[in-house]
Design an enzyme around this catalytic site. Structure first.
Site, PDB file in Angstrom:
ATOM      1  N   SER A  25      12.885  12.894  65.588  1.00 46.06           N
ATOM      2  CA  SER A  25      13.183  13.705  66.774  1.00 46.06           C
ATOM      3  C   SER A  25      11.896  14.358  67.286  1.00 46.06           C
ATOM      4  CB  SER A  25      14.203  14.773  66.357  1.00 46.06           C
ATOM      5  OG  SER A  25      14.902  15.276  67.452  1.00 46.06           O
ATOM      6  N   CYS A  28       7.533  19.763  68.595  1.00 47.06           N
ATOM      7  CA  CYS A  28       6.295  20.419  69.022  1.00 47.06           C
ATOM      8  C   CYS A  28       5.481  20.821  67.805  1.00 47.06           C
ATOM      9  CB  CYS A  28       6.611  21.680  69.822  1.00 47.06           C
ATOM     10  SG  CYS A  28       7.158  21.341  71.494  1.00 47.06           S
ATOM     11  N   ALA A  60       7.564  17.162  72.827  1.00 47.26           N
ATOM     12  CA  ALA A  60       7.703  17.369  74.265  1.00 47.26           C
ATOM     13  C   ALA A  60       6.309  17.296  74.888  1.00 47.26           C
ATOM     14  CB  ALA A  60       8.320  18.739  74.525  1.00 47.26           C
ATOM     15  N   TYR A 185      14.894  24.427  78.900  1.00 46.54           N
ATOM     16  CA  TYR A 185      13.684  24.143  79.675  1.00 46.54           C
ATOM     17  C   TYR A 185      14.069  23.754  81.106  1.00 46.54           C
ATOM     18  CZ  TYR A 185      11.662  24.678  75.098  1.00 46.54           C
ATOM     19  OH  TYR A 185      11.304  25.209  73.880  1.00 46.54           O
ATOM     20  N   ARG A 233      17.664  13.624  76.968  1.00 46.77           N
ATOM     21  CA  ARG A 233      18.196  14.613  76.008  1.00 46.77           C
ATOM     22  C   ARG A 233      18.895  15.718  76.789  1.00 46.77           C
ATOM     23  NH1 ARG A 233      15.732  17.298  70.480  1.00 46.77           N
ATOM     24  NH2 ARG A 233      16.652  15.390  69.663  1.00 46.77           N
ATOM     25  N   LEU A 307      20.952  19.016  61.881  1.00 50.20           N
ATOM     26  CA  LEU A 307      21.400  19.151  60.497  1.00 50.20           C
ATOM     27  C   LEU A 307      22.015  17.868  59.941  1.00 50.20           C
ATOM     28  CD1 LEU A 307      22.688  22.848  60.355  1.00 50.20           C
ATOM     29  CD2 LEU A 307      20.583  21.886  59.399  1.00 50.20           C
ATOM     30  N   ARG A 330      13.892  18.489  61.047  1.00 53.08           N
ATOM     31  CA  ARG A 330      13.389  19.259  59.912  1.00 53.08           C
ATOM     32  C   ARG A 330      13.336  18.475  58.604  1.00 53.08           C
ATOM     33  NH1 ARG A 330      17.086  24.211  61.553  1.00 53.08           N
ATOM     34  NH2 ARG A 330      18.259  22.399  62.286  1.00 53.08           N
TER      35      ARG A 330
HETATM   36  C1  LIG Z   1       9.042  22.248  64.577  1.00 48.80           C
HETATM   37  C2  LIG Z   1      10.072  21.803  65.583  1.00 48.80           C
HETATM   38  C3  LIG Z   1       9.672  21.471  66.868  1.00 48.80           C
HETATM   39  C4  LIG Z   1      10.610  21.005  67.808  1.00 48.80           C
HETATM   40  N1  LIG Z   1      10.180  20.571  69.039  1.00 48.80           N
HETATM   41  C5  LIG Z   1      11.038  19.952  69.870  1.00 48.80           C
HETATM   42  C6  LIG Z   1      10.599  19.281  71.041  1.00 48.80           C
HETATM   43  O1  LIG Z   1       9.396  19.171  71.316  1.00 48.80           O
HETATM   44  N2  LIG Z   1      11.537  18.718  71.848  1.00 48.80           N
HETATM   45  C7  LIG Z   1      12.874  18.760  71.544  1.00 48.80           C
HETATM   46  O2  LIG Z   1      13.697  18.231  72.307  1.00 48.80           O
HETATM   47  N3  LIG Z   1      13.320  19.359  70.418  1.00 48.80           N
HETATM   48  C8  LIG Z   1      12.438  19.916  69.574  1.00 48.80           C
HETATM   49  N4  LIG Z   1      12.885  20.437  68.391  1.00 48.80           N
HETATM   50  C9  LIG Z   1      14.300  20.289  68.039  1.00 48.80           C
HETATM   51  C10 LIG Z   1      14.498  19.040  67.190  1.00 48.80           C
HETATM   52  O3  LIG Z   1      14.100  17.868  67.887  1.00 48.80           O
HETATM   53  C11 LIG Z   1      15.960  18.889  66.745  1.00 48.80           C
HETATM   54  O4  LIG Z   1      16.755  18.688  67.888  1.00 48.80           O
HETATM   55  C12 LIG Z   1      16.458  20.120  65.971  1.00 48.80           C
HETATM   56  O5  LIG Z   1      15.491  20.598  65.075  1.00 48.80           O
HETATM   57  C13 LIG Z   1      17.738  19.798  65.185  1.00 48.80           C
HETATM   58  O6  LIG Z   1      17.526  18.741  64.289  1.00 48.80           O
HETATM   59  P1  LIG Z   1      17.276  18.993  62.687  1.00 48.80           P
HETATM   60  O7  LIG Z   1      18.446  19.768  62.172  1.00 48.80           O
HETATM   61  O8  LIG Z   1      17.187  17.597  62.111  1.00 48.80           O
HETATM   62  O9  LIG Z   1      15.999  19.755  62.541  1.00 48.80           O
HETATM   63  C14 LIG Z   1      11.979  20.930  67.461  1.00 48.80           C
HETATM   64  C15 LIG Z   1      12.379  21.306  66.170  1.00 48.80           C
HETATM   65  C16 LIG Z   1      11.453  21.704  65.230  1.00 48.80           C
HETATM   66  C17 LIG Z   1      11.907  22.045  63.835  1.00 48.80           C
END
Ligand SMILES: Cc1cc2nc3c(=O)[nH]c(=O)nc-3n(C[C@H](O)[C@H](O)[C@H](O)COP(=O)(O)O)c2cc1C
Length: 363
Positions: A25, A28, A60, A185, A233, A307, A330
């Site tokens: 995913s 940033c 992003a 955003y 998205r 998650l 994550r």
């Molecule tokens: C460090 C970090 C940076 C993230 N940056 C972005 C991003 O640039 N664009 C975006 O759409 N979501 C971003 N997210 C959200 C993740 O893409 C994801 O949708 C969210 O963390 C839930 O998934 P997870 O439970 O597997 O972490 C970011 C999440 C984390 C932890």
């Protein structure tokens, strides 16, 4: 031998095939200067491509300097950035994954310090910039108190900037473009009635609020070739009364996107429009039902995110056709080799590249 779980079977979108249905995913890293990818991004994305994911998305990527969340975000709007992005695309491809780019505009959540520096607004006098939104209503007390409300002409300029970044991404070698219309955003802030109270053609009913997104998709598709996939998205719920819901406006928007025929997948995230949001329950796969509803009711491929941490859970989501791909943030941030470990757990043999052929993968 047992049949390979669908999670580990290849999937094709238009002319692009990923080796499995696990995507890294967008995440940033807040580690760039002037938007240019550097050694951090090379290492971060390269490791995750080598770790076995089918698709690896960049973070992003801003369409202009004022489209960044922080001064340390990546951006793709000049030649120096493009040359460095080409290296990222090549590296992800070398690792066996499909290189994807998320194209974004921070909107009224821009000009902030990094999360670990407090995520606070940086005023123009201190090197920040005026953020942009649907109205002059700011996101919160700690963000830009008075974003600039985009005029219709400026909305056209932003759509052209999205196309400009897509054109550069194509030249840099990216194979999937994802338009970021989630997490509060710019594009999400136009979609949501919580933030979009405009009375012109870009506000009002759901069609008005979705107009900017549709114009961005028109502009991007005009430069992004037919044989390459385009994802969007969305935040499928605002988690706030009166906001977007997966079976209300979001379903209408998803149907509008599906009806275009030029978008290949909706990546179903949620939240981010207001600090007042209340997520009813944060449990494994809490956003998967959004992907499920949209896939079934709008008839378009979806990505499930949020998650998803256990291989059996990811496999179940795909096997039961609740989504077409899973996106992990994550879990794969902690462990770049998550896909290889998941393969091992699910009894899938993975062809490792020669130099890594003797790797022992433990669960
Ligand atoms: C460090 C970090 C940076 C993230 N940056 C972005 C991003 O640039 N664009 C975006 O759409 N979501 C971003 N997210 C959200 C993740 O893409 C994801 O949708 C969210 O963390 C839930 O998934 P997870 O439970 O597997 O972490 C970011 C999440 C984390 C932890």
């Amino acid at each position: 031998m047992a049949r390979t779980p669908l999670l580990f079977q290849p999937i094709s979108f238009r002319g692009v095939t990923a080796r499995n249905r696990i995507a890294v995913s967008p995440m940033c890293q807040y580690s760039a200067s002037d938007g240019v990818p550097n050694d951090w991004h090379i290492q971060h994305l390269g490791a995750r491509a080598m770790g076995g994911a089918g698709i690896v998305f960049t973070e992003a990527s801003a369409v202009s300097a004022v489209a960044r969340i922080t001064p340390n975000d990546l951006g793709l709007y000049n030649d120096t950035q493009q040359a460095a992005y080409a290296r990222l695309a090549a590296l992800i491809t070398l690792g066996g994954a499909v290189p994807g780019i998320q194209i974004a505009h921070a909107g009224r959540k821009g000009s902030c310090t990094r999360p670990w520096e407090g995520d606070r607004y940086i005023p123009v006098a201190e090197g920040g910039w005026q953020s942009e939104g649907p109205t002059e209503q700011g996101f919160s007390e700690t963000k830009d108190p008075e974003p600039h409300a985009l005029t219709p002409a400026e909305i056209g300029t932003v759509a052209a900037q999205f196309a400009g970044t897509a054109r550069r991404a194509l030249a840099a070698g990216f194979k999937i473009a994802e338009i970021h219309a989630a997490h509060g955003y710019l594009l999400h802030s136009f979609l949501s009635p919580i933030s979009n109270t405009r009375s012109d053609a870009y506000g009002g009913d759901v069609r008005g609020r979705a107009r900017m997104l549709m114009e961005v998709l028109d502009a991007v598709r005009a430069v992004w070739p037919t044989e390459l996939p385009l994802f969007v998205r969305l935040s499928c719920s605002d988690f706030i009364p009166g906001g977007l819901t997966p079976d209300g406006d979001i379903l209408t928007i998803a149907r509008m996107i599906a009806a275009r025929g030029d978008v290949d997948l909706i990546d179903c995230s949620a939240g981010g429009i207001s600090p007042e949001q209340k997520i009813p329950s944060l449990h494994p796969g809490y956003q998967v039902p959004f992907a499920e509803i949209i896939r079934r009711e709008a008839g378009i491929a979806t990505g499930a995110v949020g998650l998803i941490e256990q291989p059996t859970h990811a496999a179940e989501i795909i096997a039961n056709e609740r989504a077409d791909i899973v996106l992990l943030a994550r879990a794969v941030l902690a462990d770049p080799a998550w896909p290889l470990r998941a393969a091992r757990r699910l009894g899938v043999e993975v062809d490792l590249p020669g130099p890594y052929g003797r790797a022992t993968v433990h669960e």
